[in-house]
Design a protein around this motif. Structure first.
Motif, PDB file in Angstrom:
ATOM      1  N   GLU A  78       0.829  -1.209   0.000  1.00  0.00           N
ATOM      2  CA  GLU A  78       0.000   0.000   0.000  1.00  0.00           C
ATOM      3  C   GLU A  78       0.865   1.262   0.000  1.00  0.00           C
ATOM      4  N   SER A  79       1.964   1.230   0.731  1.00  0.00           N
ATOM      5  CA  SER A  79       2.837   2.416   0.760  1.00  0.00           C
ATOM      6  C   SER A  79       3.381   2.728  -0.628  1.00  0.00           C
ATOM      7  N   ASP A  80       3.786   1.696  -1.358  1.00  0.00           N
ATOM      8  CA  ASP A  80       4.274   1.918  -2.729  1.00  0.00           C
ATOM      9  C   ASP A  80       3.162   2.492  -3.606  1.00  0.00           C
ATOM     10  N   ASN A  81       1.964   1.912  -3.475  1.00  0.00           N
ATOM     11  CA  ASN A  81       0.828   2.417  -4.250  1.00  0.00           C
ATOM     12  C   ASN A  81       0.553   3.878  -3.932  1.00  0.00           C
ATOM     13  N   LEU A  82       0.567   4.196  -2.626  1.00  0.00           N
ATOM     14  CA  LEU A  82       0.266   5.565  -2.207  1.00  0.00           C
ATOM     15  C   LEU A  82       1.337   6.537  -2.702  1.00  0.00           C
ATOM     16  N   ALA A  83       2.594   6.127  -2.627  1.00  0.00           N
ATOM     17  CA  ALA A  83       3.680   7.015  -3.058  1.00  0.00           C
ATOM     18  C   ALA A  83       3.548   7.329  -4.548  1.00  0.00           C
ATOM     19  N   LEU A  84       3.417   6.278  -5.345  1.00  0.00           N
ATOM     20  CA  LEU A  84       3.423   6.497  -6.800  1.00  0.00           C
ATOM     21  C   LEU A  84       2.111   7.109  -7.299  1.00  0.00           C
ATOM     22  N   LYS A  85       0.991   6.501  -6.890  1.00  0.00           N
ATOM     23  CA  LYS A  85      -0.296   7.027  -7.378  1.00  0.00           C
ATOM     24  C   LYS A  85      -0.569   8.400  -6.778  1.00  0.00           C
ATOM     25  N   GLY A  86      -0.217   8.549  -5.487  1.00  0.00           N
ATOM     26  CA  GLY A  86      -0.474   9.818  -4.798  1.00  0.00           C
ATOM     27  C   GLY A  86       0.323  10.959  -5.395  1.00  0.00           C
ATOM     28  N   ALA A  87       1.595  10.699  -5.711  1.00  0.00           N
ATOM     29  CA  ALA A  87       2.434  11.750  -6.308  1.00  0.00           C
ATOM     30  C   ALA A  87       2.000  11.999  -7.755  1.00  0.00           C
ATOM     31  N   ALA A  88       1.683  10.923  -8.471  1.00  0.00           N
ATOM     32  CA  ALA A  88       1.286  11.075  -9.879  1.00  0.00           C
ATOM     33  C   ALA A  88       0.045  11.970  -9.988  1.00  0.00           C
ATOM     34  N   GLU A  89      -0.926  11.705  -9.120  1.00  0.00           N
ATOM     35  CA  GLU A  89      -2.154  12.516  -9.185  1.00  0.00           C
ATOM     36  C   GLU A  89      -1.888  13.962  -8.769  1.00  0.00           C
ATOM     37  N   MET A  90      -1.104  14.123  -7.709  1.00  0.00           N
ATOM     38  CA  MET A  90      -0.874  15.471  -7.181  1.00  0.00           C
ATOM     39  C   MET A  90      -0.053  16.343  -8.135  1.00  0.00           C
ATOM     40  N   TYR A  91       0.917  15.727  -8.822  1.00  0.00           N
ATOM     41  CA  TYR A  91       1.843  16.533  -9.641  1.00  0.00           C
ATOM     42  C   TYR A  91       1.616  16.376 -11.142  1.00  0.00           C
ATOM     43  N   ARG A  92       0.473  15.834 -11.509  1.00  0.00           N
ATOM     44  CA  ARG A  92       0.192  15.558 -12.927  1.00  0.00           C
ATOM     45  C   ARG A  92       0.331  16.814 -13.805  1.00  0.00           C
ATOM     46  N   GLU A  93      -0.077  17.957 -13.248  1.00  0.00           N
ATOM     47  CA  GLU A  93      -0.005  19.213 -14.012  1.00  0.00           C
ATOM     48  C   GLU A  93       1.448  19.575 -14.317  1.00  0.00           C
ATOM     49  N   LYS A  94       2.323  19.167 -13.379  1.00  0.00           N
ATOM     50  CA  LYS A  94       3.743  19.515 -13.503  1.00  0.00           C
ATOM     51  C   LYS A  94       4.450  18.631 -14.533  1.00  0.00           C
ATOM     52  N   GLY A  95       4.023  17.369 -14.605  1.00  0.00           N
ATOM     53  CA  GLY A  95       4.680  16.459 -15.543  1.00  0.00           C
ATOM     54  C   GLY A  95       4.101  15.066 -15.454  1.00  0.00           C
ATOM     55  N   THR A  96       4.393  14.260 -16.469  1.00  0.00           N
ATOM     56  CA  THR A  96       3.786  12.918 -16.529  1.00  0.00           C
ATOM     57  C   THR A  96       4.840  11.842 -16.795  1.00  0.00           C
ATOM     58  N   HIS A  97       6.037  12.068 -16.270  1.00  0.00           N
ATOM     59  CA  HIS A  97       7.102  11.081 -16.491  1.00  0.00           C
ATOM     60  C   HIS A  97       7.669  10.595 -15.156  1.00  0.00           C
ATOM     61  N   ILE A  98       7.873   9.284 -15.072  1.00  0.00           N
ATOM     62  CA  ILE A  98       8.415   8.656 -13.853  1.00  0.00           C
ATOM     63  C   ILE A  98       9.632   7.824 -14.239  1.00  0.00           C
ATOM     64  N   VAL A  99      10.638   7.874 -13.387  1.00  0.00           N
ATOM     65  CA  VAL A  99      11.836   7.056 -13.617  1.00  0.00           C
ATOM     66  C   VAL A  99      11.904   5.997 -12.526  1.00  0.00           C
ATOM     67  N   THR A 100      12.058   4.742 -12.940  1.00  0.00           N
ATOM     68  CA  THR A 100      12.229   3.678 -11.946  1.00  0.00           C
ATOM     69  C   THR A 100      13.238   2.659 -12.490  1.00  0.00           C
ATOM     70  N   THR A 101      13.303   1.460 -11.902  1.00  0.00           N
ATOM     71  CA  THR A 101      14.293   0.497 -12.386  1.00  0.00           C
ATOM     72  C   THR A 101      13.605  -0.816 -12.767  1.00  0.00           C
TER      73      THR A 101
END
Ligand SMILES: Cc1ncc(COP(=O)(O)O)c(C=O)c1O
Length: 408
Positions: A78-101
């Protein structure tokens, strides 16, 4: 003392609850059963105090400045879901790209895939032969649309410890938020969100001798103030970040587990590394063509991951599984017979990816257990190889890779 079987050596999947943790939890199931949100009576005050104390203990373990930065969740997933989905929704206006491995846990990779379906672009940075991510490759993947970097602290299969502080530096320089899934690292190796430039951090109680069903997401409140959109709506608990009544006994257990880990970390890490090295030496010195997966030094002190050529990992498991609990590949994927995507990402031969075995030592393992497990693994591998025509051919000098197989 007689050895008690089966021996548990699969601590990346979960750990036994420490008796001290259980003892701290018990009163919160019975006489101290209050709801932490009940502001108008002593039952509620007592519960709130217990949750806040637990929060402070977790904050201390990860070097957070303010306990309010710790948001309780149901676990690492759940923490991973909250971090990624929560940040994606909150900062969507700023950008739509994520870097992971490429070697993240499924709780990050599957969320990334979902976000891709919702219009985000995700870059999966590869890892080297030793499982390490190059911070410069992370830097190279950042674009002016990048809002989040998510790199795990320690891998759950090969235990590789990533250069987190260096990645944190890159993130700061480029003004991008940095999340790390530290589920396997917290409580085992030093983690410091301030010194390492971490903005969001995932951890989970049941990996550190705490109860199952509770985890936390660290969310930085200063330099910068990080905001995340909740993924569960409701009563606005956890300062609006995660609705749902905090399970007080579990939180108390998590806090106690965190405190025990913090106090004993150097000694425990040294002891487990010594036992792990003994297991590794026994295996590597007793059978040939066994390969260490991951980085030989930059790894969790209790992790050992090896591949035995000419032997299926699953066959080794079957040979010992009444006496020894270990796993081939990640516990979460061991129901399927796919080779581990983590081992495959190291660029090793697919055959070797199929033959990986993961050992995870824990607080309560003894020297005798390590000796027994090492001995049994060696016996089983030798026996399986005696039955393997491929191994026999290879020993006769036949180049197996160049052989042509006839289908009949
Ligand atoms: C790296 C990593 N992330 C996340 C998780 C999921 O944690 P939980 O079981 O608490 O949901 C795990 C569990 O195996 C893990 O190893």
């Amino acid at each position: 003392m007689a050895l008690k079987l089966p021996i548990f050596m699969d601590s990346h999947s979960t750990t036994p609850v420490d008796p001290r943790v259980l003892e701290a939890m018990l009163p919160y199931f019975t006489e101290r059963f209050g709801h932490p949100g009940s502001r108008n009576h002593p039952f509620g005050w007592e519960a709130e105090k217990a949750v806040d104390e637990a929060r402070a203990k977790i904050a201390r373990l990860i070097g957070a400045r303010d306990p309010k930065e710790v948001v309780f969740t149901s676990g690492g997933t759940e923490s991973d879901n909250l971090a990624l989905k929560g940040a994606a929704e909150m900062y969507r206006e700023k950008g739509t790209h994520i870097v992971t491995t490429a070697i993240e846990h499924r709780a990050v990779l599957d969320v990334a895939r979902r976000l891709e379906k919702q219009g985000f672009a995700v870059t999966y940075v590869p890892v080297g032969h030793d499982g390490l991510v190059d911070p410069e490759a992370i830097r190279g993947a950042i674009t002016d649309k990048t809002i989040l970097i998510s790199v795990m602290f320690a891998n759950n299969e090969i235990g590789t410890l990533q250069p987190i502080a260096e990645i944190g530096k890159v993130a700061k320089e480029r003004g991008v938020l940095f999340h790390t899934d530290a589920t396997q690292a917290v409580g085992k190796v030093p983690v410091d969100v301030e010194a390492m430039g971490i903005d969001l951090l995932t951890c989970s109680a049941h990996k550190i001798y705490g109860p199952k069903g509770i985890g936390a997401l660290y969310v930085r409140r200063k330099n910068p103030r990080v905001r995340i959109a909740p993924i569960i709506d409701g009563g606005g608990h956890e300062r609006g970040a995660r609705s749902g009544t905090v399970p007080v006994p579990l939180a108390v257990g998590f806090g106690t587990a965190a405190e025990i880990c913090r106090e004993g970390m150097p000694e425990e890490a040294a002891r487990l590394a010594r036992l792990r090295d003994a297991l590794q030496d026994k295996i590597l010195s007793s059978v040939d063509e066994v390969y260490l997966n991951g980085h030989p030094e930059k790894r969790l002190p209790h992790n050992l991951n090896v591949s035995f050529a000419y032997v299926e990992g699953e066959s080794v498991l079957m040979g010992v599984n009444k006496e020894v609990a270990i796993s081939s590949g990640s516990a979460c994927t061991s129901a399927t017979l796919e080779p581990s995507y983590v081992i495959a990402a190291l660029g090793v031969d697919p055959e070797l990816a199929h033959s990986s075995i993961r050992f995870g030592l824990h607080r309560f393992n003894t020297e005798e257990e390590v000796e027994y497990v090492g001995g049994r693994i060696v016996e089983v591998v030798i026996r399986l190889r005696e039955m393997s025509p491929l191994y026999e051919l290879a020993k006769e000098g036949v180049d197996i890779k160049s052989m042509r197989w006839k289908a009949e």
